[in-house]
Design a protein around this motif. Structure first.
Motif, PDB file in Angstrom:
ATOM      1  N   ALA A  84      -1.658   7.983   2.779  1.00 44.01           N
ATOM      2  CA  ALA A  84      -1.474   6.860   1.859  1.00 44.01           C
ATOM      3  C   ALA A  84      -0.181   6.103   2.163  1.00 44.01           C
ATOM      4  O   ALA A  84      -0.182   4.892   2.345  1.00 44.01           O
ATOM      5  N   ARG A  85       0.922   6.840   2.260  1.00 44.12           N
ATOM      6  CA  ARG A  85       2.213   6.203   2.503  1.00 44.12           C
ATOM      7  C   ARG A  85       2.202   5.410   3.814  1.00 44.12           C
ATOM      8  O   ARG A  85       2.754   4.314   3.900  1.00 44.12           O
ATOM      9  N   SER A  86       1.547   5.977   4.834  1.00 43.05           N
ATOM     10  CA  SER A  86       1.546   5.321   6.142  1.00 43.05           C
ATOM     11  C   SER A  86       0.807   3.988   6.095  1.00 43.05           C
ATOM     12  O   SER A  86       1.119   3.073   6.848  1.00 43.05           O
ATOM     13  N   ILE A  87      -0.170   3.882   5.185  1.00 40.56           N
ATOM     14  CA  ILE A  87      -0.891   2.607   5.049  1.00 40.56           C
ATOM     15  C   ILE A  87       0.028   1.575   4.395  1.00 40.56           C
ATOM     16  O   ILE A  87       0.116   0.428   4.829  1.00 40.56           O
ATOM     17  N   SER A  88       0.758   2.002   3.349  1.00 38.29           N
ATOM     18  CA  SER A  88       1.714   1.102   2.697  1.00 38.29           C
ATOM     19  C   SER A  88       2.754   0.624   3.705  1.00 38.29           C
ATOM     20  O   SER A  88       3.132  -0.544   3.733  1.00 38.29           O
ATOM     21  N   LEU A  89       3.200   1.545   4.544  1.00 36.69           N
ATOM     22  CA  LEU A  89       4.233   1.223   5.527  1.00 36.69           C
ATOM     23  C   LEU A  89       3.741   0.170   6.516  1.00 36.69           C
ATOM     24  O   LEU A  89       4.476  -0.727   6.914  1.00 36.69           O
ATOM     25  N   GLN A  90       2.477   0.277   6.882  1.00 41.98           N
ATOM     26  CA  GLN A  90       1.934  -0.690   7.842  1.00 41.98           C
ATOM     27  C   GLN A  90       1.795  -2.078   7.229  1.00 41.98           C
ATOM     28  O   GLN A  90       1.733  -3.068   7.944  1.00 41.98           O
ATOM     29  N   ASN A  91       1.734  -2.135   5.896  1.00 49.32           N
ATOM     30  CA  ASN A  91       1.639  -3.436   5.221  1.00 49.32           C
ATOM     31  C   ASN A  91       3.008  -4.080   5.008  1.00 49.32           C
ATOM     32  O   ASN A  91       3.105  -5.181   4.487  1.00 49.32           O
ATOM     33  N   GLN A  92       4.054  -3.356   5.368  1.00 52.41           N
ATOM     34  CA  GLN A  92       5.410  -3.831   5.095  1.00 52.41           C
ATOM     35  C   GLN A  92       5.709  -5.139   5.822  1.00 52.41           C
ATOM     36  O   GLN A  92       5.364  -5.301   6.988  1.00 52.41           O
ATOM     37  N   PRO A  94       7.858  -7.985   7.767  1.00 52.45           N
ATOM     38  CA  PRO A  94       8.918  -7.858   8.772  1.00 52.45           C
ATOM     39  C   PRO A  94      10.298  -8.028   8.132  1.00 52.45           C
ATOM     40  O   PRO A  94      10.459  -8.813   7.204  1.00 52.45           O
ATOM     41  N   GLY A  95      11.258  -7.278   8.616  1.00 52.89           N
ATOM     42  CA  GLY A  95      12.621  -7.400   8.103  1.00 52.89           C
ATOM     43  C   GLY A  95      12.898  -6.529   6.894  1.00 52.89           C
ATOM     44  O   GLY A  95      14.038  -6.362   6.495  1.00 52.89           O
ATOM     45  N   LYS A  96      11.828  -5.982   6.279  1.00 55.10           N
ATOM     46  CA  LYS A  96      12.020  -5.097   5.123  1.00 55.10           C
ATOM     47  C   LYS A  96      12.214  -3.663   5.620  1.00 55.10           C
ATOM     48  O   LYS A  96      11.860  -3.332   6.739  1.00 55.10           O
ATOM     49  N   SER A  97      12.743  -2.816   4.742  1.00 52.11           N
ATOM     50  CA  SER A  97      12.977  -1.434   5.129  1.00 52.11           C
ATOM     51  C   SER A  97      12.459  -0.490   4.052  1.00 52.11           C
ATOM     52  O   SER A  97      12.507  -0.808   2.868  1.00 52.11           O
ATOM     53  N   PHE A 103       8.362   7.716  -1.609  1.00 53.38           N
ATOM     54  CA  PHE A 103       7.354   6.982  -2.379  1.00 53.38           C
ATOM     55  C   PHE A 103       7.513   5.479  -2.173  1.00 53.38           C
ATOM     56  O   PHE A 103       8.565   4.918  -2.478  1.00 53.38           O
ATOM     57  N   LEU A 104       6.458   4.855  -1.654  1.00 52.10           N
ATOM     58  CA  LEU A 104       6.498   3.421  -1.366  1.00 52.10           C
ATOM     59  C   LEU A 104       5.406   2.693  -2.136  1.00 52.10           C
ATOM     60  O   LEU A 104       4.313   3.230  -2.343  1.00 52.10           O
ATOM     61  N   GLY A 105       5.720   1.457  -2.550  1.00 53.88           N
ATOM     62  CA  GLY A 105       4.697   0.593  -3.123  1.00 53.88           C
ATOM     63  C   GLY A 105       3.742   0.144  -2.026  1.00 53.88           C
ATOM     64  O   GLY A 105       3.980   0.390  -0.844  1.00 53.88           O
ATOM     65  N   THR A 106       2.664  -0.544  -2.413  1.00 51.90           N
ATOM     66  CA  THR A 106       1.685  -0.948  -1.400  1.00 51.90           C
ATOM     67  C   THR A 106       2.260  -1.984  -0.433  1.00 51.90           C
ATOM     68  O   THR A 106       1.679  -2.235   0.610  1.00 51.90           O
ATOM     69  N   ASP A 107       3.420  -2.582  -0.783  1.00 49.14           N
ATOM     70  CA  ASP A 107       4.062  -3.522   0.136  1.00 49.14           C
ATOM     71  C   ASP A 107       5.033  -2.814   1.080  1.00 49.14           C
ATOM     72  O   ASP A 107       5.753  -3.456   1.835  1.00 49.14           O
ATOM     73  N   GLY A 108       5.081  -1.486   1.022  1.00 49.99           N
ATOM     74  CA  GLY A 108       5.933  -0.734   1.939  1.00 49.99           C
ATOM     75  C   GLY A 108       7.386  -0.660   1.517  1.00 49.99           C
ATOM     76  O   GLY A 108       8.215  -0.103   2.229  1.00 49.99           O
ATOM     77  N   ALA A 109       7.722  -1.220   0.343  1.00 45.94           N
ATOM     78  CA  ALA A 109       9.100  -1.147  -0.159  1.00 45.94           C
ATOM     79  C   ALA A 109       9.221   0.058  -1.095  1.00 45.94           C
ATOM     80  O   ALA A 109       8.239   0.466  -1.712  1.00 45.94           O
ATOM     81  N   PRO A 110      10.435   0.628  -1.211  1.00 43.28           N
ATOM     82  CA  PRO A 110      10.596   1.791  -2.088  1.00 43.28           C
ATOM     83  C   PRO A 110      10.200   1.472  -3.526  1.00 43.28           C
ATOM     84  O   PRO A 110      10.431   0.363  -4.006  1.00 43.28           O
ATOM     85  N   VAL A 111       9.610   2.442  -4.206  1.00 40.69           N
ATOM     86  CA  VAL A 111       9.249   2.282  -5.610  1.00 40.69           C
ATOM     87  C   VAL A 111      10.508   2.446  -6.438  1.00 40.69           C
ATOM     88  O   VAL A 111      11.292   3.369  -6.207  1.00 40.69           O
ATOM     89  N   ILE A 112      10.725   1.535  -7.386  1.00 42.89           N
ATOM     90  CA  ILE A 112      11.969   1.600  -8.161  1.00 42.89           C
ATOM     91  C   ILE A 112      11.715   2.160  -9.548  1.00 42.89           C
ATOM     92  O   ILE A 112      12.273   3.173  -9.940  1.00 42.89           O
ATOM     93  N   ASN A 113      10.828   1.507 -10.302  1.00 39.86           N
ATOM     94  CA  ASN A 113      10.688   1.857 -11.710  1.00 39.86           C
ATOM     95  C   ASN A 113       9.600   2.898 -11.944  1.00 39.86           C
ATOM     96  O   ASN A 113       8.460   2.579 -12.230  1.00 39.86           O
TER      97      ASN A 113
END
Ligand SMILES: [Zn+2]
Length: 441
Positions: A84-92, A94-97, A103-113
């Motif tokens: 699951a995480r690897s799919i979110s990461l591939q959607n990230q 460019p330029g984001k980390s 735990f990542l959101g579906t946009d590949g960015a870290p989940v905050i709340n």
């Protein structure tokens, strides 16, 4: 590897992620902030035992906390990480980390709340109290994970028409087959007896897949030797001549098929602008450090699938002349190569952290060596910066790489001489680069 056609809907990925988070918060009593700070590196360094796994957390929200996971919990988080995480990461974008977060959101960015995540999960399963939720909520566990662990409580929710990540167990099984019988250019396919002995009952399907993978590898192998430094299309006669030298009894690609497999050099690599950005910031998507323990130390593993020829990271360090490199022979991190114009250069990656990236650990210098089963190779490139071209050495995938696999490349000599005898290394690596292929096979 999971193909686009097998990708589960993002709503399923999100529910599954929320469930994993809730498990850590409710069952293991971790503060939400600590779960948000949970690092991939902490996950990769978990200690496995017969009963499950132990994770040591180091983030400010949970410094020093030790989490003891049951086998079921461990395989659930592993499923999230691998599928699951690897799919979110591939959607990230460019330029984001991903900042190394687990735990990542579906946009590949870290989940905050994570607090609001919990509320949404409660709403979804209409539980009354957080404490009851755990018992009441059906477990939205992907089918692949449920079958892998066997005894998870609950069933996938009835509302979910497509159980996510069904392909998981099949993919894992093939990965196991591939690591039992590594696909290399010159290997013989495993026999029926060898397969049975290693516990693979579906011999036929994997045997065919194995041969297919080897055929692809053999085409690449011939192409690597046939294609010139500029990457121009090779001549058919050259391919035929190289092919004739090989003693492969069966599973031989035809010269025509090899010609068809050739791709212009540009199409294979990541967008050049993104590459310049990654080199400058030393931010490489889909990589994480892992501690392999005494003797081996730190290495680098893939946290998303990479395709054959995809760029992994660069060999980052100080670019100096070869003469200067020879004066620094005591270093184990020298990489000699010949630049476009013919000048002999050297990358010295000894300094850690380097002068230009204080406080960061650099991936390139941490890739470990494998002669027998490398999955990465070094490649010299010229990067076109606004202020002029600069020479660099990048690592590309030698074949498809799955999540969790360690990145390994063939130094050209043994680790011992890599550490102790820079001269031998430099000769071997110059050879490797001038031939435009690795010495792995
Ligand atoms: Zn640097």
């Amino acid at each position: 590897m999971m193909s686009a056609g097998q990708t589960p809907p993002s709503s399923d990925i999100t529910s599954f992620r929320r469930y994993c988070q809730a498990m850590l918060i409710l069952r293991h009593r971790l503060p939400a902030s600590a779960v948000a700070e949970f690092q991939v590196r902490e996950w990769l360094d978990r200690k496995l035992s017969g009963e499950g796994a132990i994770i040591r957390l180091a983030g400010p929200g949970a410094a020093g906390r030790v989490v003891t996971l049951s086998k079921e919990e461990e395989s659930m988080l592993d499923c999230y990480f691998s599928h699951a995480r690897s799919i979110s990461l591939q959607n990230q974008a460019p330029g984001k980390s991903d900042q190394g977060r687990f735990f990542l959101g579906t946009d590949g960015a870290p989940v905050i709340n994570l607090g609001s995540d919990l509320i949404r999960l409660r709403e979804k399963y209409s539980a009354q109290e957080p404490g009851e939720m755990e018992a009441a909520a059906p477990t939205p566990i992907p089918a692949a994970c449920a079958s892998a662990s066997g005894s998870l409580q609950g069933q996938p929710p009835a509302s979910s028409a497509t159980p996510p990540m069904q392909a998981g167990s099949r993919v894992r099984h093939w990965d196991a087959f591939r690591s039992a019988f590594p696909v290399t250019v010159h290997a013989e396919p495993p026999s029926r007896g060898q397969c049975a002995e290693a516990g693979f009952t579906q011999h036929r399907a994997y045997y065919l897949k194995w041969r297919e993978a080897q055929l692809r590898l053999r085409k690449v192998y011939i192409l690597e030797h046939a294609v010139g430094r500029r990457g121009d299309k090779p001549r058919l006669a050259t391919v035929q001549r190289l092919l004739a030298k090989e003693t492969w009894g069966s599973n031989r690609p035809t010269a025509e098929d090899i010609m068809k497999a050739w791709m212009p050099p540009q199409s294979a690599s990541r967008d050049e602008e993104a590459l310049l950005c990654s080199v400058k910031d030393q931010r490489w998507k889909g990589l994480a450090f892992k501690d392999f323990g005494e003797g081996k130390g730190l290495g680098v593993v893939a946290t998303m699938p990479f395709q054959h020829l995809q760029v992994l990271c660069d060999y980052h360090g100080e670019v100096i002349s070869a003469a200067e490199g020879n004066r620094r022979q005591q270093s184990g991190y020298l990489f000699f190569f010949r630049a476009e114009g013919g000048a002999r250069l050297c990358i010295d990656a000894t300094a850690s952290p380097c002068a230009c990236h204080q406080g960061m650990d650099i991936f390139g210098r941490r890739l470990n060596h494998s002669r027998s089963n490398p999955n990465a190779r070094a490649k010299k490139v010229t990067l076109r910066y606004p202020d002029g071209p600069k020479e660099a050495v990048i690592f590309v995938a030698l074949r498809d790489i799955s999540v969790g696999e360690e990145l390994l490349w063939d130094y050209g000599v043994t680790r011992q001489s890599f550490g102790g005898g820079g001269q031998r290394l430099s000769v071997a690596q110059q050879l490797m680069l001038s031939r435009g292929s690795s010495t792995s096979t």
